[in-house]
Design a protein around this motif. Structure first.
Motif, PDB file in Angstrom:
ATOM      1  N   ALA A 248       0.833  -1.205   0.000  1.00  0.00           N
ATOM      2  CA  ALA A 248       0.000   0.000   0.000  1.00  0.00           C
ATOM      3  C   ALA A 248       0.866   1.253   0.000  1.00  0.00           C
ATOM      4  CB  ALA A 248      -0.930  -0.015   1.206  1.00  0.00           C
ATOM      5  N   SER A 249       1.962   1.220   0.736  1.00  0.00           N
ATOM      6  CA  SER A 249       2.857   2.365   0.778  1.00  0.00           C
ATOM      7  C   SER A 249       3.407   2.703  -0.610  1.00  0.00           C
ATOM      8  CB  SER A 249       4.013   2.089   1.744  1.00  0.00           C
ATOM      9  OG  SER A 249       4.911   3.164   1.787  1.00  0.00           O
ATOM     10  N   PHE A 250       3.889   1.685  -1.313  1.00  0.00           N
ATOM     11  CA  PHE A 250       4.423   1.908  -2.661  1.00  0.00           C
ATOM     12  C   PHE A 250       3.336   2.332  -3.633  1.00  0.00           C
ATOM     13  CE2 PHE A 250       8.007  -0.878  -1.250  1.00  0.00           C
ATOM     14  CZ  PHE A 250       8.996   0.080  -1.377  1.00  0.00           C
ATOM     15  N   LEU A 251       2.150   1.785  -3.484  1.00  0.00           N
ATOM     16  CA  LEU A 251       1.037   2.149  -4.355  1.00  0.00           C
ATOM     17  C   LEU A 251       0.680   3.629  -4.200  1.00  0.00           C
ATOM     18  CD1 LEU A 251      -1.210   1.002  -6.302  1.00  0.00           C
ATOM     19  CD2 LEU A 251      -2.629   0.870  -4.253  1.00  0.00           C
ATOM     20  N   PHE A 252       0.525   4.083  -2.959  1.00  0.00           N
ATOM     21  CA  PHE A 252       0.194   5.488  -2.719  1.00  0.00           C
ATOM     22  C   PHE A 252       1.354   6.412  -3.106  1.00  0.00           C
ATOM     23  CE2 PHE A 252      -3.194   3.684  -0.096  1.00  0.00           C
ATOM     24  CZ  PHE A 252      -4.252   4.520  -0.430  1.00  0.00           C
ATOM     25  N   LEU A 253       2.593   5.973  -2.885  1.00  0.00           N
ATOM     26  CA  LEU A 253       3.744   6.769  -3.304  1.00  0.00           C
ATOM     27  C   LEU A 253       3.763   6.923  -4.815  1.00  0.00           C
ATOM     28  CD1 LEU A 253       6.432   8.237  -2.715  1.00  0.00           C
ATOM     29  CD2 LEU A 253       7.546   5.994  -2.845  1.00  0.00           C
ATOM     30  N   ALA A 254       3.516   5.841  -5.527  1.00  0.00           N
ATOM     31  CA  ALA A 254       3.492   5.896  -6.997  1.00  0.00           C
ATOM     32  C   ALA A 254       2.401   6.848  -7.487  1.00  0.00           C
ATOM     33  CB  ALA A 254       3.280   4.504  -7.573  1.00  0.00           C
ATOM     34  N   TYR A 255       1.250   6.808  -6.833  1.00  0.00           N
ATOM     35  CA  TYR A 255       0.159   7.707  -7.220  1.00  0.00           C
ATOM     36  C   TYR A 255       0.561   9.163  -6.980  1.00  0.00           C
ATOM     37  CZ  TYR A 255      -4.353   9.972  -7.472  1.00  0.00           C
ATOM     38  OH  TYR A 255      -5.371  10.823  -7.809  1.00  0.00           O
ATOM     39  N   ALA A 256       1.171   9.439  -5.842  1.00  0.00           N
ATOM     40  CA  ALA A 256       1.580  10.809  -5.526  1.00  0.00           C
ATOM     41  C   ALA A 256       2.626  11.316  -6.516  1.00  0.00           C
ATOM     42  CB  ALA A 256       2.126  10.880  -4.100  1.00  0.00           C
ATOM     43  N   MET A 257       3.501  10.409  -6.969  1.00  0.00           N
ATOM     44  CA  MET A 257       4.572  10.823  -7.869  1.00  0.00           C
ATOM     45  C   MET A 257       4.082  11.107  -9.291  1.00  0.00           C
ATOM     46  SD  MET A 257       7.746   8.509  -6.500  1.00  0.00           S
ATOM     47  CE  MET A 257       8.783   8.948  -7.868  1.00  0.00           C
ATOM     48  N   ARG A 258       2.826  10.851  -9.563  1.00  0.00           N
ATOM     49  CA  ARG A 258       2.279  11.242 -10.864  1.00  0.00           C
ATOM     50  C   ARG A 258       2.289  12.757 -11.040  1.00  0.00           C
ATOM     51  NH1 ARG A 258      -3.166   7.635 -11.683  1.00  0.00           N
ATOM     52  NH2 ARG A 258      -2.133   5.696 -12.293  1.00  0.00           N
ATOM     53  N   SER A 259       2.102  13.477  -9.930  1.00  0.00           N
ATOM     54  CA  SER A 259       2.041  14.933 -10.046  1.00  0.00           C
ATOM     55  C   SER A 259       3.079  15.669  -9.197  1.00  0.00           C
ATOM     56  CB  SER A 259       0.637  15.437  -9.706  1.00  0.00           C
ATOM     57  OG  SER A 259       0.275  15.050  -8.406  1.00  0.00           O
ATOM     58  N   LEU A 260       3.735  14.975  -8.285  1.00  0.00           N
ATOM     59  CA  LEU A 260       4.770  15.616  -7.472  1.00  0.00           C
ATOM     60  C   LEU A 260       6.143  15.169  -7.944  1.00  0.00           C
ATOM     61  CD1 LEU A 260       3.217  15.097  -3.912  1.00  0.00           C
ATOM     62  CD2 LEU A 260       3.255  17.205  -5.246  1.00  0.00           C
ATOM     63  N   PRO A 261       7.140  16.036  -7.805  1.00  0.00           N
ATOM     64  CA  PRO A 261       8.496  15.647  -8.209  1.00  0.00           C
ATOM     65  C   PRO A 261       9.023  14.483  -7.368  1.00  0.00           C
ATOM     66  CG  PRO A 261       8.366  18.011  -7.764  1.00  0.00           C
ATOM     67  CD  PRO A 261       7.073  17.407  -7.337  1.00  0.00           C
ATOM     68  N   MET A 262       9.840  13.650  -7.996  1.00  0.00           N
ATOM     69  CA  MET A 262      10.388  12.478  -7.336  1.00  0.00           C
ATOM     70  C   MET A 262      11.164  12.838  -6.078  1.00  0.00           C
ATOM     71  SD  MET A 262      13.354   9.821  -8.455  1.00  0.00           S
ATOM     72  CE  MET A 262      14.511  11.145  -8.304  1.00  0.00           C
ATOM     73  N   GLY A 263      12.036  13.830  -6.153  1.00  0.00           N
ATOM     74  CA  GLY A 263      12.870  14.185  -5.012  1.00  0.00           C
ATOM     75  C   GLY A 263      12.064  14.607  -3.799  1.00  0.00           C
ATOM     76  N   ILE A 264      11.062  15.434  -4.012  1.00  0.00           N
ATOM     77  CA  ILE A 264      10.201  15.885  -2.916  1.00  0.00           C
ATOM     78  C   ILE A 264       9.393  14.710  -2.375  1.00  0.00           C
ATOM     79  CG2 ILE A 264       8.209  17.350  -2.361  1.00  0.00           C
ATOM     80  CD1 ILE A 264      10.775  18.939  -2.702  1.00  0.00           C
TER      81      ILE A 264
END
Length: 104
Positions: free
Chosen positions: A41-57
């Motif tokens: 679940a952590s990786f799934l939500f992280l992947a979703y967030a990275m669709r619009s947020l920069p990877m580094g942040i």
């Protein structure tokens, strides 16, 4: 919505880390299943967030929430040291996470 997903990802990261400790102590199937679900679940939500947020942040905030939260859970659930220096550095991690949010 991306920021909320990132926070949820961090919370699941905290739970996953806690399940590693529980699995190490108890060696049962329930802890293993919860560990797999939490990190998935952590990786799934992280992947979703990275669709619009920069990877580094995204990665810095996700890691910060997981690290600080894991340390706090260790103090609360597993009797780890509550020394003021530890609490000060956890506060600094959380401050950096908030600072990254404010400048992003």
């Amino acid at each position: 919505m991306a920021w909320a997903s990132l926070i949820v990802a961090g919370i699941f990261e905290m739970l996953g880390v806690s399940m590693i400790n529980k699995l190490h102590r108890d060696r049962n199937l329930q802890a293993l299943i919860l560990l797999i679900i939490s990190f998935s679940a952590s990786f799934l939500f992280l992947a979703y967030a990275m669709r619009s947020l920069p990877m580094g942040i995204s990665y810095a905030i996700w890691t910060g929430i997981g690290a600080a939260g894991g340390a706090i859970l260790g103090m609360i659930l597993y009797g780890e040291s509550k020394e003021w220096k530890r609490i000060m550095f956890i506060t600094m991690i959380l401050g950096a996470v908030i600072g990254l949010k404010l400048v992003s």
